[in-house]
Write a protein that holds these residues in place. Structure first.
Motif, PDB file in Angstrom:
ATOM      1  N   ALA A 188      -9.763  12.601  -2.009  1.00  0.00           N
ATOM      2  CA  ALA A 188      -8.965  11.203  -1.841  1.00  0.00           C
ATOM      3  C   ALA A 188      -7.635  11.385  -2.228  1.00  0.00           C
ATOM      4  CB  ALA A 188      -9.877  10.192  -2.912  1.00  0.00           C
ATOM      5  N   SER A 189      -7.450  12.067  -3.308  1.00  0.00           N
ATOM      6  CA  SER A 189      -6.032  12.295  -3.905  1.00  0.00           C
ATOM      7  C   SER A 189      -5.106  13.003  -2.791  1.00  0.00           C
ATOM      8  CB  SER A 189      -5.955  13.252  -4.963  1.00  0.00           C
ATOM      9  OG  SER A 189      -4.694  13.145  -5.526  1.00  0.00           O
ATOM     10  N   ARG A 190      -5.485  13.743  -1.833  1.00  0.00           N
ATOM     11  CA  ARG A 190      -4.734  14.384  -0.957  1.00  0.00           C
ATOM     12  C   ARG A 190      -4.324  13.445   0.168  1.00  0.00           C
ATOM     13  NH1 ARG A 190      -8.326  18.094   0.720  1.00  0.00           N
ATOM     14  NH2 ARG A 190      -8.061  19.500  -1.161  1.00  0.00           N
ATOM     15  N   GLU A 191      -5.234  12.507   0.360  1.00  0.00           N
ATOM     16  CA  GLU A 191      -5.061  11.437   1.528  1.00  0.00           C
ATOM     17  C   GLU A 191      -4.040  10.443   1.256  1.00  0.00           C
ATOM     18  OE1 GLU A 191      -6.068  11.906   4.384  1.00  0.00           O
ATOM     19  OE2 GLU A 191      -7.995  13.335   4.081  1.00  0.00           O
ATOM     20  N   LEU A 192      -3.888  10.466  -0.161  1.00  0.00           N
ATOM     21  CA  LEU A 192      -2.656   9.233  -0.390  1.00  0.00           C
ATOM     22  C   LEU A 192      -1.425   9.487  -0.561  1.00  0.00           C
ATOM     23  CD1 LEU A 192      -5.111   7.111  -2.905  1.00  0.00           C
ATOM     24  CD2 LEU A 192      -4.257   6.427  -0.757  1.00  0.00           C
ATOM     25  N   ARG A 193      -1.054  11.087  -0.602  1.00  0.00           N
ATOM     26  CA  ARG A 193       0.127  11.334  -0.677  1.00  0.00           C
ATOM     27  C   ARG A 193       1.070  11.227   0.411  1.00  0.00           C
ATOM     28  NH1 ARG A 193      -1.797  17.458  -2.302  1.00  0.00           N
ATOM     29  NH2 ARG A 193      -2.688  16.923  -4.264  1.00  0.00           N
ATOM     30  N   GLY A 194       2.415  10.807   0.097  1.00  0.00           N
ATOM     31  CA  GLY A 194       3.286  10.913   0.995  1.00  0.00           C
ATOM     32  C   GLY A 194       3.549   9.569   1.672  1.00  0.00           C
ATOM     33  N   HIS A 195       2.984   8.519   1.170  1.00  0.00           N
ATOM     34  CA  HIS A 195       3.219   7.112   1.598  1.00  0.00           C
ATOM     35  C   HIS A 195       4.553   6.504   1.174  1.00  0.00           C
ATOM     36  CE1 HIS A 195      -0.672   6.770   3.347  1.00  0.00           C
ATOM     37  NE2 HIS A 195      -1.218   6.886   2.458  1.00  0.00           N
ATOM     38  N   PRO A 196       5.303   5.646   1.913  1.00  0.00           N
ATOM     39  CA  PRO A 196       6.631   5.122   1.551  1.00  0.00           C
ATOM     40  C   PRO A 196       6.401   4.012   0.570  1.00  0.00           C
ATOM     41  CG  PRO A 196       5.994   4.341   3.814  1.00  0.00           C
ATOM     42  CD  PRO A 196       5.056   5.231   3.372  1.00  0.00           C
ATOM     43  N   THR A 197       7.641   3.817  -0.287  1.00  0.00           N
ATOM     44  CA  THR A 197       7.390   2.459  -1.060  1.00  0.00           C
ATOM     45  C   THR A 197       7.197   1.196  -0.563  1.00  0.00           C
ATOM     46  OG1 THR A 197       9.322   3.452  -2.201  1.00  0.00           O
ATOM     47  CG2 THR A 197       8.970   1.313  -2.780  1.00  0.00           C
ATOM     48  N   SER A 198       7.535   0.973   0.990  1.00  0.00           N
ATOM     49  CA  SER A 198       6.669  -0.200   1.419  1.00  0.00           C
ATOM     50  C   SER A 198       5.478  -0.491   1.486  1.00  0.00           C
ATOM     51  CB  SER A 198       7.642  -0.148   2.976  1.00  0.00           C
ATOM     52  OG  SER A 198       7.235   0.657   3.681  1.00  0.00           O
ATOM     53  N   TYR A 199       4.856   0.655   1.780  1.00  0.00           N
ATOM     54  CA  TYR A 199       3.311   0.770   1.573  1.00  0.00           C
ATOM     55  C   TYR A 199       2.569   0.411   0.465  1.00  0.00           C
ATOM     56  CZ  TYR A 199      -1.477   2.973   2.009  1.00  0.00           C
ATOM     57  OH  TYR A 199      -2.620   3.379   2.241  1.00  0.00           O
ATOM     58  N   TRP A 200       3.304   0.808  -0.479  1.00  0.00           N
ATOM     59  CA  TRP A 200       2.564   0.626  -1.767  1.00  0.00           C
ATOM     60  C   TRP A 200       2.898  -0.990  -2.053  1.00  0.00           C
ATOM     61  CZ3 TRP A 200      -0.878   3.579  -3.453  1.00  0.00           C
ATOM     62  CH2 TRP A 200      -0.716   4.852  -3.284  1.00  0.00           C
ATOM     63  N   LEU A 201       4.274  -1.531  -1.933  1.00  0.00           N
ATOM     64  CA  LEU A 201       4.539  -2.786  -1.913  1.00  0.00           C
ATOM     65  C   LEU A 201       3.703  -3.729  -1.432  1.00  0.00           C
ATOM     66  CD1 LEU A 201       6.682  -4.544  -3.596  1.00  0.00           C
ATOM     67  CD2 LEU A 201       7.917  -4.316  -1.396  1.00  0.00           C
ATOM     68  N   LYS A 202       3.365  -3.377  -0.088  1.00  0.00           N
ATOM     69  CA  LYS A 202       2.397  -4.375   0.591  1.00  0.00           C
ATOM     70  C   LYS A 202       1.267  -4.455   0.233  1.00  0.00           C
ATOM     71  CE  LYS A 202       4.793  -3.556   5.146  1.00  0.00           C
ATOM     72  NZ  LYS A 202       4.623  -2.936   6.487  1.00  0.00           N
ATOM     73  N   VAL A 203       0.382  -3.373  -0.471  1.00  0.00           N
ATOM     74  CA  VAL A 203      -0.948  -3.345  -0.694  1.00  0.00           C
ATOM     75  C   VAL A 203      -0.943  -4.038  -2.076  1.00  0.00           C
ATOM     76  CG1 VAL A 203      -1.760  -1.411   0.678  1.00  0.00           C
ATOM     77  CG2 VAL A 203      -0.969  -0.893  -1.744  1.00  0.00           C
ATOM     78  N   ILE A 204       0.244  -3.842  -2.977  1.00  0.00           N
ATOM     79  CA  ILE A 204       0.206  -4.474  -4.164  1.00  0.00           C
ATOM     80  C   ILE A 204       0.165  -6.021  -4.119  1.00  0.00           C
ATOM     81  CG2 ILE A 204       1.397  -4.795  -6.326  1.00  0.00           C
ATOM     82  CD1 ILE A 204       2.161  -1.822  -6.276  1.00  0.00           C
ATOM     83  N   LEU A 205       1.280  -6.364  -3.308  1.00  0.00           N
ATOM     84  CA  LEU A 205       1.252  -7.937  -3.118  1.00  0.00           C
ATOM     85  C   LEU A 205       0.159  -8.552  -2.276  1.00  0.00           C
ATOM     86  CD1 LEU A 205       5.497  -7.945  -1.853  1.00  0.00           C
ATOM     87  CD2 LEU A 205       4.066  -8.696  -4.110  1.00  0.00           C
ATOM     88  N   SER A 206      -0.467  -7.699  -1.514  1.00  0.00           N
ATOM     89  CA  SER A 206      -1.733  -8.404  -0.826  1.00  0.00           C
ATOM     90  C   SER A 206      -2.924  -8.408  -1.873  1.00  0.00           C
ATOM     91  CB  SER A 206      -1.959  -7.648   0.130  1.00  0.00           C
ATOM     92  OG  SER A 206      -2.335  -6.361   0.061  1.00  0.00           O
ATOM     93  N   THR A 207      -3.013  -7.776  -2.757  1.00  0.00           N
ATOM     94  CA  THR A 207      -3.930  -7.681  -3.802  1.00  0.00           C
ATOM     95  C   THR A 207      -3.794  -9.179  -4.434  1.00  0.00           C
ATOM     96  OG1 THR A 207      -4.214  -5.262  -3.829  1.00  0.00           O
ATOM     97  CG2 THR A 207      -4.894  -6.483  -5.826  1.00  0.00           C
ATOM     98  N   ILE A 208      -2.423  -9.213  -5.022  1.00  0.00           N
ATOM     99  CA  ILE A 208      -2.201 -10.307  -5.777  1.00  0.00           C
ATOM    100  C   ILE A 208      -2.567 -11.688  -4.902  1.00  0.00           C
ATOM    101  CG2 ILE A 208      -0.463 -11.637  -7.040  1.00  0.00           C
ATOM    102  CD1 ILE A 208       1.176  -8.996  -7.261  1.00  0.00           C
ATOM    103  N   PHE A 209      -2.090 -11.655  -3.659  1.00  0.00           N
ATOM    104  CA  PHE A 209      -2.515 -12.879  -2.942  1.00  0.00           C
ATOM    105  C   PHE A 209      -3.981 -13.042  -2.881  1.00  0.00           C
ATOM    106  CE2 PHE A 209      -3.704 -14.421   1.258  1.00  0.00           C
ATOM    107  CZ  PHE A 209      -2.933 -15.423   1.348  1.00  0.00           C
TER     108      PHE A 209
END
Length: 359
Positions: free
Chosen positions: A230-251
């Motif tokens: 699982a850790s290997r699969e999450l490497r290399g994502h851009p900042t926009s990816y993390w921003l989207k999943v964090i904001l959608s979680t809050i929403f």
């Protein structure tokens, strides 16, 4: 169909809905029987006077929450899931969570569902782990925030207590135990997923090195290997990816909590367009109490917190109503919208999904 698939489908069996339904009915019967203020005439009058606009708005918010879930899962998978597949994943995931204890959740079933939607096992596992970490981080930080904002009123003023391992705990103590367990578990999982997956595996190996714990070594090795994948699969994502999943979680979670605000307002006959300052402050307090109540519910041993949720709803929100009987009605609407609806949707959607994925 192999044994593992049969086991997972058994966890999604519609017959599993009977247990939480029976538990819920039993708790409602007890609440009605023990509440002297519950009178049929008053209830009918309240139902007739409820503000229909707030009820409609609660549906809109609920649909928005589900859309947020589907957007988040599509974002996590880099849009490899279509909107149609995302609908099946989210609805069946909600169904799996509804028929399993809250402390367990439907994570293993969610990985299975995503895998059948042509997401590789490693990716599906990483996405499910990540959503669990994000959700738990929201609970922890949001609960700290609302306690700071409402230090004297966020917990209801009642004498509720429960016994745990021989120790009597009030709502505050139950909350502290629950949020502490969530924080420790989340920190442990985040460390394993983002920082040291191989060290995580070694740690699990060391935990199962004693004669007493050796029986769980195979499970520990399996969990360690899964964390590395699982850790290997999450490497290399851009900042926009993390921003989207964090904001959608809050929403997602703000929408879930706002839905109850709408329901309570419908029965308090609050004007949607003319709230007083006091009523507006109550909205934030109701919203904050849901966060605290949700954390308390997370340690429930019953499927989907059946019974536990209904009971704690009264403990947290009865002070907002003049008639105690109305609390039971609002609790029923709340659970119908956020729980029993997904039991019904799961029963309807599951056969279609099985037909499509197991031709």
């Amino acid at each position: 169909m192999d044994t593992q698939q049969q086991k997972m489908l058994k966890n999604l069996s519609p017959t599993k809905t009977l247990i939480p339904v029976f538990i819920g009915i039993a708790i409602y019967a007890y609440m009605v029987w023990s509440d002297d203020s519950f009178h049929g005439d008053t209830i009918l009058e309240s139902l007739g006077n409820m503000n229909i606009w707030w009820i409609l708005l609660s549906f809109v918010v609920l649909i928005g929450r589900d859309a947020g879930y589907m957007y988040r899962i599509r974002t996590l998978t880099n849009n490899h899931l279509s909107w149609n597949s995302s609908f099946f994943v989210i609805m069946l995931w909600e169904f799996a969570s509804a028929v399993t204890p809250s402390v367990v959740g439907g994570t293993s079933v969610a990985v299975f569902i995503m895998n059948k939607e042509k997401i590789s096992f490693g990716k599906a596992l990483s996405y499910v782990m990540l959503t669990a970490i994000l959700d738990n981080l929201f609970f922890v930080f949001a609960s700290i925030l609302v306690i700071l904002l409402f230090p004297g009123s966020i917990f209801p003023t009642n004498n509720y207590s429960a016994e745990l391992l021989g120790v009597t705990l009030g709502l505050k103590q139950i909350f502290v135990v629950s949020v502490s367990l969530i924080a420790i578990y989340t920190a442990f999982m985040a460390w394993g997923l983002f920082i040291g997956p191989k060290t995580f595996k070694k740690f699990l190996w060391s935990l199962t090195s004693t004669r007493f714990t050796k029986r769980w070594r195979r499970l520990a090795v399996k969990s360690g290997n899964e964390m590395i994948v699982a850790s290997r699969e999450l490497r290399g994502h851009p900042t926009s990816y993390w921003l989207k999943v964090i904001l959608s979680t809050i929403f997602i979670w703000c929408s879930r909590y706002a839905m109850l605000n709408c329901l309570i307002n419908a029965f308090l006959y609050i004007d949607l367009f003319a709230m007083s300052q006091g009523q507006l402050l109550d909205q934030f307090l109701i919203f904050g109490r849901q966060i605290i109540m949700w954390i308390v519910m997370l340690i429930s041993p019953t499927p989907g917190s059946a019974g536990t949720a209904e009971y704690f709803f009264g403990e947290f929100f009865k002070e907002f109503f003049n008639d105690g009987g109305i609390v039971i009605i609002v609790a029923l609407f709340w659970r119908l919208f956020t729980y029993y609806t997904y039991l019904l949707i799961g029963v309807i959607v599951l056969p279609t999904w099985i037909t499509k994925r197991f031709k």
